[in-house]
Design an enzyme around this catalytic site. Structure first.
Site, PDB file in Angstrom:
ATOM      1  N   ASP A 152     -22.756  38.222  40.725  1.00 25.01           N
ATOM      2  CA  ASP A 152     -22.223  37.186  41.928  1.00 25.01           C
ATOM      3  C   ASP A 152     -22.215  38.235  43.239  1.00 25.01           C
ATOM      4  OD1 ASP A 152     -20.255  35.796  43.375  1.00 25.01           O
ATOM      5  OD2 ASP A 152     -18.472  37.326  42.401  1.00 25.01           O
ATOM      6  N   ASN A 205     -21.263  36.813  46.493  1.00 28.46           N
ATOM      7  CA  ASN A 205     -19.841  36.174  47.052  1.00 28.46           C
ATOM      8  C   ASN A 205     -18.527  36.117  46.958  1.00 28.46           C
ATOM      9  OD1 ASN A 205     -20.011  34.263  45.779  1.00 28.46           O
ATOM     10  ND2 ASN A 205     -20.481  32.849  46.836  1.00 28.46           N
ATOM     11  N   ASP A 244     -17.016  34.861  44.390  1.00 28.50           N
ATOM     12  CA  ASP A 244     -15.978  34.125  43.989  1.00 28.50           C
ATOM     13  C   ASP A 244     -15.810  33.737  42.171  1.00 28.50           C
ATOM     14  OD1 ASP A 244     -18.491  33.114  43.193  1.00 28.50           O
ATOM     15  OD2 ASP A 244     -18.342  31.383  43.403  1.00 28.50           O
ATOM     16  N   ASP A 285     -34.254  23.839  34.052  1.00 30.79           N
ATOM     17  CA  ASP A 285     -33.432  23.243  32.235  1.00 30.79           C
ATOM     18  C   ASP A 285     -33.240  21.540  32.626  1.00 30.79           C
ATOM     19  OD1 ASP A 285     -32.201  22.794  30.340  1.00 30.79           O
ATOM     20  OD2 ASP A 285     -30.877  25.208  29.815  1.00 30.79           O
ATOM     21  N   ASP A 309     -33.911  20.483  27.468  1.00 31.78           N
ATOM     22  CA  ASP A 309     -32.437  20.768  26.568  1.00 31.78           C
ATOM     23  C   ASP A 309     -32.513  18.840  25.656  1.00 31.78           C
ATOM     24  OD1 ASP A 309     -30.014  21.358  26.257  1.00 31.78           O
ATOM     25  OD2 ASP A 309     -29.115  19.250  26.842  1.00 31.78           O
ATOM     26  N   GLU A 362     -36.381  22.331  23.562  1.00 33.85           N
ATOM     27  CA  GLU A 362     -35.479  23.453  22.320  1.00 33.85           C
ATOM     28  C   GLU A 362     -34.995  22.225  21.562  1.00 33.85           C
ATOM     29  OE1 GLU A 362     -30.418  23.905  22.074  1.00 33.85           O
ATOM     30  OE2 GLU A 362     -31.140  21.606  23.128  1.00 33.85           O
ATOM     31  N   HIS A 374     -27.108  30.657  24.489  1.00 38.26           N
ATOM     32  CA  HIS A 374     -26.245  31.063  25.383  1.00 38.26           C
ATOM     33  C   HIS A 374     -25.616  30.120  24.173  1.00 38.26           C
ATOM     34  CE1 HIS A 374     -28.648  27.063  26.765  1.00 38.26           C
ATOM     35  NE2 HIS A 374     -27.332  26.951  27.010  1.00 38.26           N
ATOM     36  N   ASP A 375     -26.060  29.621  22.791  1.00 40.67           N
ATOM     37  CA  ASP A 375     -25.154  28.977  22.020  1.00 40.67           C
ATOM     38  C   ASP A 375     -24.445  29.115  20.823  1.00 40.67           C
ATOM     39  OD1 ASP A 375     -24.872  26.822  24.059  1.00 40.67           O
ATOM     40  OD2 ASP A 375     -27.087  25.719  23.742  1.00 40.67           O
TER      41      ASP A 375
HETATM   42  C1  NOJ Z   1     -27.381  22.429  24.192  1.00 40.71           C
HETATM   43  C2  NOJ Z   1     -27.311  23.785  25.319  1.00 40.71           C
HETATM   44  O1  NOJ Z   1     -28.712  24.278  25.316  1.00 40.71           O
HETATM   45  C3  NOJ Z   1     -25.615  23.078  25.334  1.00 40.71           C
HETATM   46  O2  NOJ Z   1     -25.265  24.495  25.885  1.00 40.71           O
HETATM   47  C4  NOJ Z   1     -24.992  22.176  25.559  1.00 40.71           C
HETATM   48  O3  NOJ Z   1     -24.411  22.411  25.574  1.00 40.71           O
HETATM   49  C5  NOJ Z   1     -26.131  21.140  24.865  1.00 40.71           C
HETATM   50  N1  NOJ Z   1     -27.206  21.223  24.855  1.00 40.71           N
HETATM   51  C6  NOJ Z   1     -25.874  19.542  25.471  1.00 40.71           C
HETATM   52  O4  NOJ Z   1     -26.410  19.398  26.682  1.00 40.71           O
END
Ligand code: NOJ
Length: 592
Positions: free
Chosen positions: A66, A68, A70, A143, A245, A313, A375-376
């Site tokens: 970050d 700024n 926020d 993305d 994605d 993905e 990140h999932d």
């Molecule tokens: C895959 C993404 O990596 C995930 O973070 C997202 O929630 C789903 N696709 C829906 O876009």
């Protein structure tokens, strides 16, 4: 069950000191890496695409830096860290979505495909990031979310305004089966029916993800034209390509009949974290038509100079399906993610050996894009750690990522050994699936916490109030501390990336599995014609192991090796037949 990205929690429910002068070469190299900021240029020849030997680095922009105050990361913050990324050895950064978005799914719900969300900065900030990255030979990947938009996107607002609206068929609308009952049993990956009733027009729209993420109708050529135009917009801005994605879910089976229910061995339905029966996904995922879209998008990116790249993905059920993602003439994705290897989620030698072999033999000679983290999914500590040797285990995984044959994709924070930090109280959860699925599914916050830069307040991430809780371990696990410590995870990553670039056999060599009956140690050789071969051995167990490697089968019988890297504290082998690996120890040697 989430098959688009396999949440660990769901899967689990269902599923030294220097010893002696002999170490000097490897250790002195590591010391240099620790004390001096160096970077090694990738030695790509002009003929080969840049991405073939690249290290890709995923950034979750909200959590990177970050500037700024926020409390949320921004583009200027990413730009300010380009030197760090350069030093690490990154060739390209993939930014998860930075488009305007209501942020229900933290950016994966896009409300405008050709703008930057003010939260992250301006288009000028974006152009500056691209320009500054280019100066450092780092490319930027966007993305692209093609499956769905936000329900606040003007296309959906128009589409839902009336059945007669010209944009009605930009989304998937259907009448219910009977009043109050959706057409079929299809489910959202985020729980419950994938159909949402719109009271105004009394029809249901389909959403494979959140209710606020209506699926686009890819049977409509206008949808394709609009998304491809958005891609052109960013390609003109200089992006090096896209991470696509949820590409598997672009199409639905036109018969719109029920999906099958997955049963356990006793014939009972398997219930997922949201309390619904798990479906087999056959009508809503991986339909053949998606290949037309991929080939179409590839034709678009190929019209731009500079070898733009498409990453997918692609959580595929097996290697044969993964192979299809490259296209019949290699005319679809250059880099569909190979999640078969990185998401085994168990350190099992035989499974790794088998999956690597499948990638070697089942992808028509194409390179796999290896990825262990994103990140999932919970970070590596949760998915692979044993609680005692987590760091050593991570060194093993990093070694697999960078020294087997493939393109490498890593996740921010892995290089410093950041850990999963799942909220312990429901009221702290940010990710909606963590709220709806609590306590079985606690969401993805744990793997999205801010990058830990130093031990100052808020880990040096923000001067404001961070959008998400910062794990307490930042006092010791942070980039600044690790730069200075030559035994650190950061220096392990740097050293591996440097080796990958400077050892011709690690760059271009064949992969040969060694000791294929050993179920404790995974060993392999990389060998490029006319170049010194490299041997790698990784102990997958908590017990010390002795390895004896005989290279007779590859014409190198009786050769010895010079140590290139090894787990801190382990001793140098006298020969390849006496490699002693501590618990989860790693050895990398150049055959001489
Ligand atoms: C895959 C993404 O990596 C995930 O973070 C997202 O929630 C789903 N696709 C829906 O876009």
């Amino acid at each position: 069950m989430i098959s688009a990205f396999k949440r660990t929690t769901i899967v689990t429910t269902i599923t030294l000191l220097l010893c002696g002068l002999a170490l000097q070469p490897a250790w002195s190299q590591m010391k240099k890496a620790a004390s001096k900021v160096t970077s090694v240029k990738n030695i790509a020849t002009p003929a080969e695409p840049w991405w073939q030997h690249a290290v890709f680095y995923e950034i979750y922009p909200l959590s990177y830096q970050d500037t700024n105050g926020d409390g949320s990361g921004d583009l200027k913050g990413i730009t300010s860290k380009l030197d760090y990324l350069k030093t690490l050895g990154v060739d390209a950064i993939w930014l998860t979505p930075i488009y305007p978005s209501p942020l229900v799914d933290f950016g994966y719900d896009i409300s405008d495909y050709i703008a930057i969300d003010p939260k992250y900065g301006t288009m000028a900030d974006f152009d500056k990031l691209i320009a500054e990255a280019k100066k450092r030979d780092i490319r930027v990947i966007m993305d692209l979310v093609m499956n769905h938009t936000s329900d606040k996107h003007k296309w959906f607002i128009e589409s839902s305004s009336s059945k007669k609206n010209p944009k009605r068929d930009w989304y998937v609308w259907k009448d219910g089966k009977t009043p109050g009952q959706p057409l079929n049993n299809w489910q959202s990956y985020f729980g419950h029916s994938a159909w949402q009733l719109d009271p105004k027009t009394n029809q249901y729209y389909y959403h494979k993800f959140y209710i606020q993420q209506p699926d686009l109708n890819w049977n409509n050529p206008r949808v394709k034209a609009a998304i491809f135009d958005a891609a052109r917009f960013w390609l003109k801005h200089g992006v090096a390509g896209f991470r696509l994605d949820a590409v598997n879910t672009l199409y639905e089976d036109p018969d719109f009949t029920d999906e099958g229910i997955v049963k356990d061995k006793d014939g009972k339905p398997i219930i997922n974290a949201y309390g619904d029966p798990t479906l087999d996904d056959t009508k809503t995922s991986n339909l053949p038509k998606l290949h037309e879209v991929l080939a179409g998008l590839r034709a678009v990116t190929d019209t731009f100079p500079g070898q733009r790249v498409l990453i997918g993905e692609t959580y595929m059920p097996n290697v044969a399906e993964l192979a299809k993602m490259y296209g019949p003439r290699n005319d679809e994705l250059q880099l569909p993610m190979d999640t078969q290897i990185g998401f085994i989620n168990k350190l099992d030698v035989a499974t790794f050996r088998q999956k690597i072999l499948e990638a070697e033999t089942g992808l028509n000679g194409n390179l796999p894009l290896l990825v262990f983290d994103n990140h999932d999914n919970h970070r590596l500590d949760v998915r692979y750690g044993d609680g005692t040797h987590n760091e050593d285990i991570q060194r093993v995984l990093a070694t697999l990522l960078f020294t087997t044959r493939g393109v490498a994709l890593m996740y921010y924070g892995d290089e410093i050994g950041m850990k999963t930090s799942t909220p312990t109280r429901k009221e702290d959860v940010k990710d909606p699936i963590g709220v709806s699925g609590w306590p079985k599914e606690k969401g993805r916050d744990g793997e999205r916490t801010p990058m830990q830069w130093d031990d100052s307040a808020n880990a040096g991430f923000t001067t404001g109030t961070p959008w998400i809780r910062i794990p307490a371990d930042y006092k010791t696990i942070n980039a600044k501390a690790e730069v200075a410590n030559f035994n650190s995870m950061l220096n392990w990553y740097k050293e591996l990336i440097t080796l990958r670039r400077t050892q011709p056999s690690l760059r271009d060599g064949n992969y040969v599995a060694l000791n294929t009956t050993d179920n404790n140690v995974l060993s392999w050789l990389r060998q490029a014609p006319g170049k010194p071969a490299v041997v790698v051995a990784c102990n997958f167990t908590a017990a010390p192991q002795n390895v004896s490697i005989d290279l007779t089968g590859v014409g190198l019988g009786g050769k010895s090796a010079k140590t290139l890297m090894k787990t801190p504290g382990s001793s140098d082998p006298a020969s390849l037949t006496t490699i002693q690996l501590p618990a989860f120890g790693v050895y990398v040697g150049e055959v001489q």
